[in-house]
Design an enzyme around this catalytic site. Structure first.
Site, PDB file in Angstrom:
ATOM      1  N   ASP A   1     -51.979 -50.721 -77.267  1.00  0.00           N
ATOM      2  CA  ASP A   1     -52.263 -52.104 -77.664  1.00  0.00           C
ATOM      3  C   ASP A   1     -52.964 -52.192 -79.021  1.00  0.00           C
ATOM      4  O   ASP A   1     -53.239 -53.298 -79.506  1.00  0.00           O
ATOM      5  CB  ASP A   1     -53.100 -52.805 -76.580  1.00  0.00           C
ATOM      6  N   GLY A   2     -53.288 -51.043 -79.607  1.00  0.00           N
ATOM      7  CA  GLY A   2     -53.932 -51.050 -80.923  1.00  0.00           C
ATOM      8  C   GLY A   2     -55.396 -51.437 -80.876  1.00  0.00           C
ATOM      9  O   GLY A   2     -56.040 -51.597 -81.914  1.00  0.00           O
TER      10      GLY A   2
ATOM     11  N   ARG B   1     -65.485 -47.369 -89.865  1.00  0.00           N
ATOM     12  CA  ARG B   1     -65.994 -46.024 -90.110  1.00  0.00           C
ATOM     13  C   ARG B   1     -65.544 -45.546 -91.477  1.00  0.00           C
ATOM     14  O   ARG B   1     -64.575 -46.066 -92.045  1.00  0.00           O
ATOM     15  CB  ARG B   1     -65.525 -45.076 -89.003  1.00  0.00           C
TER      16      ARG B   1
ATOM     17  N   ASP C   1     -62.853 -38.564 -85.366  1.00  0.00           N
ATOM     18  CA  ASP C   1     -62.187 -38.980 -84.125  1.00  0.00           C
ATOM     19  C   ASP C   1     -63.000 -38.618 -82.882  1.00  0.00           C
ATOM     20  O   ASP C   1     -62.599 -37.794 -82.055  1.00  0.00           O
ATOM     21  CB  ASP C   1     -60.759 -38.428 -84.056  1.00  0.00           C
TER      22      ASP C   1
ATOM     23  N   ARG D   1     -55.594 -35.304 -92.142  1.00  0.00           N
ATOM     24  CA  ARG D   1     -55.767 -34.375 -91.018  1.00  0.00           C
ATOM     25  C   ARG D   1     -54.804 -33.203 -91.127  1.00  0.00           C
ATOM     26  O   ARG D   1     -53.815 -33.278 -91.871  1.00  0.00           O
ATOM     27  CB  ARG D   1     -55.431 -35.116 -89.711  1.00  0.00           C
TER      28      ARG D   1
ATOM     29  N   LYS E   1     -61.210 -49.250 -86.756  1.00  0.00           N
ATOM     30  CA  LYS E   1     -60.605 -48.637 -85.562  1.00  0.00           C
ATOM     31  C   LYS E   1     -60.639 -49.666 -84.444  1.00  0.00           C
ATOM     32  O   LYS E   1     -61.708 -50.188 -84.120  1.00  0.00           O
ATOM     33  CB  LYS E   1     -61.389 -47.388 -85.177  1.00  0.00           C
TER      34      LYS E   1
ATOM     35  N   ASP F   1     -54.418 -33.434 -84.862  1.00  0.00           N
ATOM     36  CA  ASP F   1     -54.487 -34.762 -85.485  1.00  0.00           C
ATOM     37  C   ASP F   1     -55.922 -35.272 -85.538  1.00  0.00           C
ATOM     38  O   ASP F   1     -56.201 -36.269 -86.201  1.00  0.00           O
ATOM     39  CB  ASP F   1     -53.599 -35.767 -84.741  1.00  0.00           C
ATOM     40  N   ASN F   2     -56.834 -34.591 -84.870  1.00  0.00           N
ATOM     41  CA  ASN F   2     -58.240 -34.990 -84.920  1.00  0.00           C
ATOM     42  C   ASN F   2     -59.064 -34.000 -85.747  1.00  0.00           C
ATOM     43  O   ASN F   2     -60.289 -33.954 -85.627  1.00  0.00           O
ATOM     44  CB  ASN F   2     -58.810 -35.089 -83.502  1.00  0.00           C
TER      45      ASN F   2
HETATM   46  P1  AMP Z   1     -56.812 -40.079 -80.259  1.00  0.00           P
HETATM   47  O1  AMP Z   1     -56.655 -38.936 -79.325  1.00  0.00           O
HETATM   48  O2  AMP Z   1     -57.703 -41.185 -79.790  1.00  0.00           O
HETATM   49  O3  AMP Z   1     -57.199 -39.618 -81.618  1.00  0.00           O
HETATM   50  O4  AMP Z   1     -55.371 -40.795 -80.373  1.00  0.00           O
HETATM   51  C1  AMP Z   1     -54.171 -40.106 -80.486  1.00  0.00           C
HETATM   52  C2  AMP Z   1     -53.076 -41.029 -80.978  1.00  0.00           C
HETATM   53  O5  AMP Z   1     -52.916 -42.155 -80.108  1.00  0.00           O
HETATM   54  C3  AMP Z   1     -53.319 -41.614 -82.357  1.00  0.00           C
HETATM   55  O6  AMP Z   1     -52.069 -41.693 -82.998  1.00  0.00           O
HETATM   56  C4  AMP Z   1     -53.882 -42.971 -82.039  1.00  0.00           C
HETATM   57  O7  AMP Z   1     -53.677 -43.872 -83.106  1.00  0.00           O
HETATM   58  C5  AMP Z   1     -53.069 -43.373 -80.816  1.00  0.00           C
HETATM   59  N1  AMP Z   1     -53.775 -44.345 -79.986  1.00  0.00           N
HETATM   60  C6  AMP Z   1     -54.872 -44.142 -79.241  1.00  0.00           C
HETATM   61  N2  AMP Z   1     -55.249 -45.262 -78.600  1.00  0.00           N
HETATM   62  C7  AMP Z   1     -54.379 -46.231 -78.945  1.00  0.00           C
HETATM   63  C8  AMP Z   1     -54.216 -47.609 -78.631  1.00  0.00           C
HETATM   64  N3  AMP Z   1     -55.058 -48.236 -77.803  1.00  0.00           N
HETATM   65  N4  AMP Z   1     -53.192 -48.262 -79.197  1.00  0.00           N
HETATM   66  C9  AMP Z   1     -52.344 -47.658 -80.023  1.00  0.00           C
HETATM   67  N5  AMP Z   1     -52.429 -46.362 -80.364  1.00  0.00           N
HETATM   68  C10 AMP Z   1     -53.430 -45.652 -79.839  1.00  0.00           C
HETATM   69 MG    MG Z   2     -57.249 -39.256 -83.257  1.00  0.00          MG
END
Ligand code: AMP
Ligand code: MG
Length: 484
Positions: A118-119, A169, A255, A176, A106, A245-246
């Site tokens: 930014d991933g 992880r 998540d 999900r 992650k 999604d979580n």
């Molecule tokens: P989360 O609520 O953290 O589970 O994220 C929700 C969505 O946003 C998921 O599809 C994640 O992969 C995406 N996401 C969260 N943070 C980033 C990030 N910094 N760069 C790209 N995608 C993100």
């Molecule tokens: Mg998530």
């Protein structure tokens, strides 16, 4: 590591094949050695090689990295494409005990699902996820585990520049509710059927022999979620972002974002800075989990019965089992916290009375149950937490009368309470302290110590008494952030 990848055998539109994006200067912060041993992983013994591996700079033979596609309801609103935007599934391993697990990075760089992100991940949220997920495991709660964390040597830009990090992880899988919603929203019944069959085989193989396997699958997921939620509620855990999604189909907690454990008991407690309406408040969590199961049920309708009305009725009947299943586990868990071997209306009424007094007196949830574990013989430390002394003294007297009806001695009751009421939880102010030292000074001593203390949450650790203490008013954390 021996990889045995099955998700990559699924059709191409289930994922994007992608390698982690290399980072500049990876450095190992921590390897979860007990977990690596438990999994039978053959890892390099040199920290630099471990850092290269757990940053994704170097891939091992057998890894077939992908970003998984999924959708999801975020705060009640459907988003038809989410997916791993900053995660990469390196591959699956099967342990000696036959347990299949996903291993995922992650913070490993952009993918086709990154949208504008930014991933990457800042260090703080990586520390939080490592600490809290491992603490949940030690508490006996189904969860994704943390295998390693590395700093990347790169800067991540959020409101301010922050040091970057990557978490490795693992989970039974990262499938999900949102994975099902992805195909349902596209009306791709063929893919949905493939996903259903794959998930049954992987997580609920016992339902395959039933006359209506999909109905049994849905029931099994609802049961797993109901049990999980009861466990969260019994330790005061607040997930913070219970979007579909979580929500893992395996019934594990996944998540970890702006999650937190509550200090003083407050049923309406919210910590997440993005949860403006309290949708994911402590006491809303069981309702939300059921709502999330409703989303899963909606995706399964085409497979429950060929007649849509009958299919909906079947789905609704199963969904209706969520509340009583949750209630049974929650009541059993809460009754055990006050030393009762089984739940009853009478016992649970007693629990509720205690929670009311705790709420009114702003008493610490974890510490009061832990001290109550000794109050079978020694009441003053417990009672002194409360300002309503008359009320709590009366409660204790009634409680002790209740214990007299138990078939166990006071010592046995006390002993069993100490295995269900932890002394140590990942307190927000301790996580904050660890993150501040790491981010501001590159000092990981607090992080390591916290992880070690939390690995035996039910033991008395006289040398670490300070980790048990609730925050002073000045230390109290009021908000937590997700770091996306
Ligand atoms: P989360 O609520 O953290 O589970 O994220 C929700 C969505 O946003 C998921 O599809 C994640 O992969 C995406 N996401 C969260 N943070 C980033 C990030 N910094 N760069 C790209 N995608 C993100
Ligand atoms: Mg998530």
């Amino acid at each position: 590591m021996i990889f045995d990848n099955s998700y990559t055998q699924l059709p191409n539109h289930f994922f994007q094949r992608i390698s982690p994006v290399a980072v500049e200067k990876p450095s190992l912060i921590r390897l979860n050695t007990p977990l690596a041993d438990e999994l039978g992983l053959q890892l390099p013994d040199n920290n630099q090689q471990l850092a290269e591996l757990f940053s994704g700079n170097v891939l091992m033979e057998g890894m077939d990295p992908i970003a998984q596609a999924y959708a999801g309801h975020q705060f009640g609103h459907f988003v038809h494409q989410l997916g791993d935007g900053r995660a990469v599934l390196l591959g699956e391993i099967v342990t000696d005990q036959g347990k299949r697990c996903d291993i995922q990075l992650k913070g490993s760089g952009q993918t086709a699902f990154s949208r504008n992100g930014d991933g990457r991940s800042p260090l703080g949220p990586v520390i939080r996820e490592y600490v809290v997920s491992e603490a949940m495991h030690a508490l006996g709660i189904p969860t994704a585990r943390a295998l390693a964390m590395v700093s990347t040597g790169e800067t991540v830009y959020r409101e301010t520049p922050l040091p970057g990090a990557i978490l490795t992880r693992m989970a039974a899988s990262f499938i999900r509710v949102g994975t099902f919603e992805y195909f349902a929203a596209r009306n791709d019944l063929k893919a949905l059927r493939t996903l259903v069959d794959y998930t049954i085989k992987r997580h609920y193989p016992e339902v395959a022999k039933e006359a209506s396997p999909v109905a049994h699958f849905f029931r099994a997921v609802c049961n797993a979620q109901a049990q999980l939620l009861a466990q969260w509620m019994c330790v005061g855990f607040i997930h913070g972002v219970m979007n579909t999604d979580n929500t893992a189909i395996s019934g594990e907690t996944i998540d970890y974002g702006p999650c937190a454990f509550m200090d003083n008991y407050n049923p309406a407690q919210v910590f997440s800075s993005i949860d403006h309406t309290g949708r994911y408040a402590y006491n809303q969590q069981p309702l939300i989990a059921q709502w999330n199961m409703g989303c899963l049920g909606g995706c399964l309708i085409p497979f429950l019965h060929k007649d849509e009305q009958s299919a909906k009725a079947i789905g609704e009947d199963i969904l209706a089992t969520f509340t009583p299943t949750f209630a049974h586990h929650y009541r059993t868990g809460m009754c055990a916290k006050i030393g009762l071997a089984s739940e009853s209306d009478h016992g649970f009424a007693h629990v509720k009375r205690l929670l009311e007094i705790m709420h009114q007196d702003h008493v610490d949830f974890t510490e009061s149950f832990r001290l109550l574990s000794n109050a079978t013989t020694d009441t003053p430390p417990f009672a002194s937490l409360f300002s309503s002394r008359k009320l709590i003294d009366q409660w204790v007297a009634d409680w002790q009368a209740l214990l007299d009806q138990e078939a166990r001695t006071r010592a046995e009751v006390s002993q069993s309470m100490r295995t269900t009421n932890p002394a140590y939880i990942p307190r927000n102010h301790r996580i904050e302290e660890a993150i501040r030292a790491a981010e501001d000074h590159g000092n990981f001593t607090f992080t390591h110590r916290l992880i070690e203390v939390l690995s035996t949450p039910y033991a008395d650790q006289p040398n670490h008494h300070e980790y048990r203490k609730p925050p002073e008013p000045s230390e109290r954390v009021l908000q937590t952030f997700c770091g996306t």
